[in-house]
Write an enzyme that holds these catalytic residues in place. Structure first.
Site, PDB file in Angstrom:
ATOM      1  N   GLU A   1      -9.297  -6.841   4.460  1.00 21.23           N
ATOM      2  CA  GLU A   1      -8.747  -8.074   3.598  1.00 21.23           C
ATOM      3  C   GLU A   1      -7.679  -8.510   5.157  1.00 21.23           C
ATOM      4  OE1 GLU A   1      -5.886  -5.482   0.910  1.00 21.23           O
ATOM      5  OE2 GLU A   1      -7.359  -5.382  -0.209  1.00 21.23           O
TER       6      GLU A   1
ATOM      7  N   TYR B   1       0.364  -1.174  -0.046  1.00 21.59           N
ATOM      8  CA  TYR B   1       0.075   0.148   0.397  1.00 21.59           C
ATOM      9  C   TYR B   1       0.539   1.529  -0.467  1.00 21.59           C
ATOM     10  CZ  TYR B   1      -4.389  -2.174   0.298  1.00 21.59           C
ATOM     11  OH  TYR B   1      -5.245  -2.832   0.147  1.00 21.59           O
TER      12      TYR B   1
END
Length: 393
Positions: free
Chosen positions: A137, A95
């Site tokens: 997630e 990310y």
């Protein structure tokens, strides 16, 4: 929660994102892959070339900007993307890389209009958005049926409908018993391959065509040779992977599944609409439905090029014979048999509808159903491509 000032600034960028969003995401992917070529092992090259991934990301960023003060309303979309990310093994450490290049792309595309204040606001907003995805997630990783990519051996390979290969696989580790795994009809597995024609590892999602695991895990792959395109992984699996060979799979993922509250009921008909290899996940759903409640009314519609391309026909017929109320409809394009709005008008309303096929097929069917006043809550779909490119922002 982002600061009120950040919220105000990000909201003010919505008109720009609506106009330049795909430009930004195109630059984003170009720059990210230049600095991190290893990420080319994760992303689908075809979706990149066709602009699908860029469009999907632009749609996601725009939706997040519009709903930054209440990201919970985007949870269904976050879940859809999260399933893909978990299947591809995208982790929290990815990310910051995405954030860096997204901010860089905004600055590059907008130039002087991207002031430090705007970039700082988007940095704060991105951190908030990334945190939502990472938490969703993480839960998916915890619940996955197995961790990472696991080696499986092909125990059966069968061609159906000319261009679809149905694979049955068993774990190479004899202590890993898949016969009792709670597979969900409509989900997909992800295959990790190293094709000879590519410099990169290639990952692809393929739908389960059955949830009966007594023989192993079953999934289907259409040979993708349309127009000038030659599918890298599909051709590799068709031409080079045979019984006895080993392949790597990550655990099943996806949110395309039967409405659990309606499976046992018989007053709302179940409608399956598919084209080509789109039959794969709805075939597994049909299997699950007739096993649980064969009394429920079922309408089956399948479209393909011609009889030679008709996939899983024998298996579909065997399953439909187990149901007590069935309407079966077949459409062959070459015979000018069209699955179009005229046929959609014959469907009952309300109905519990599941649609799967190409992106163009999805657009046509969903638009047609919505035009006929079918509730969006009753229309479930699984396109073979980035799903956010079809989702409303």
């Amino acid at each position: 929660m982002v600061s009120p000032k950040t919220l105000e600034i990000v909201k003010s960028t919505v008109p720009v994102l609506e106009k330049r969003g795909t430009d930004i995401t195109t630059v984003f992917y170009k720059n990210m892959f230049a600095e991190h070529p290893e990420l080319l092992d994760i992303f689908n090259e075809t979706n990149q070339k066709l602009g699908r991934q860029q469009t999907a990301l632009a749609t996601t960023v725009l939706a997040a900007a519009k709903h930054l003060e209440n990201l919970e309303v985007l949870l269904p979309q976050v879940m859809q993307i999260g399933h893909k990310h978990r299947a591809l093994q995208i982790k929290p450490e990815h990310y910051p890389i995405v954030g860096k290049h997204l901010l860089g792309a905004i600055k590059e595309v907008l130039g002087a209009a991207a002031t430090d204040e705007i970039i700082d606001a988007w940095a704060e907003a991105y951190a908030e958005i990334a945190d939502v995805f990472i938490k969703v997630e993480d839960d998916m990783y915890q619940k996955a049926l197995w961790s990472g990519f696991v080696p499986f051996k092909v125990v059966k390979k069968e061609i159906t409908g000319s261009d679809i290969a149905a694979f049955t696989v068993q774990p190479e580790n004899a202590s890993f018993d898949v016969s009792s795994l709670p597979l969900v009809a409509g989900q997909y597995i992800t295959v990790k391959t190293d094709p000879e024609d590519s410099d990169h590892i290639a990952l692809r999602h393929y739908s389960l065509c059955s949830v009966d695991t007594n023989a192993g895990i079953q999934f289907a792959v259409r040979r993708d040779n349309k127009n000038a395109h030659r599918g890298l992984v599909s051709n590799h699996l068709h031409d080079n992977v045979e019984v006895g060979d080993s392949i790597l799979l990550s655990a099943p993922a996806g949110d395309f599944e039967l409405n659990k509250s309606l499976i046992e009921q018989n007053d709302i008909p179940l409608v399956f609409i598919s084209a080509g290899v789109g039959v794969t996940p709805v075939l597994a759903m049909l299997e699950a439905q007739v096993k649980t409640n064969p009394q429920r009314p079922i309408i089956w519609a399948y479209a393909c090029q011609n009889q030679d391309f008709h996939a899983f026909d024998t298996r579909v017929n065997a399953l439909l014979e187990q149901a007590e109320q069935v309407q079966k409809n077949t459409f062959y394009f070459e015979s000018n048999q069209l699955l179009n709005e005229e046929w959609l008008k014959t469907l009952p309303n309300p109905a519990d509808i599941y649609v799967c096929g190409s992106m163009a097929f999805m657009d046509s069917m969903i638009d047609g159903l919505m035009a006929l006043d079918h509730s969006g809550d009753n229309i479930h779909y699984e396109p073979f491509g980035p799903k956010m490119s079809l989702s409303a922002g």
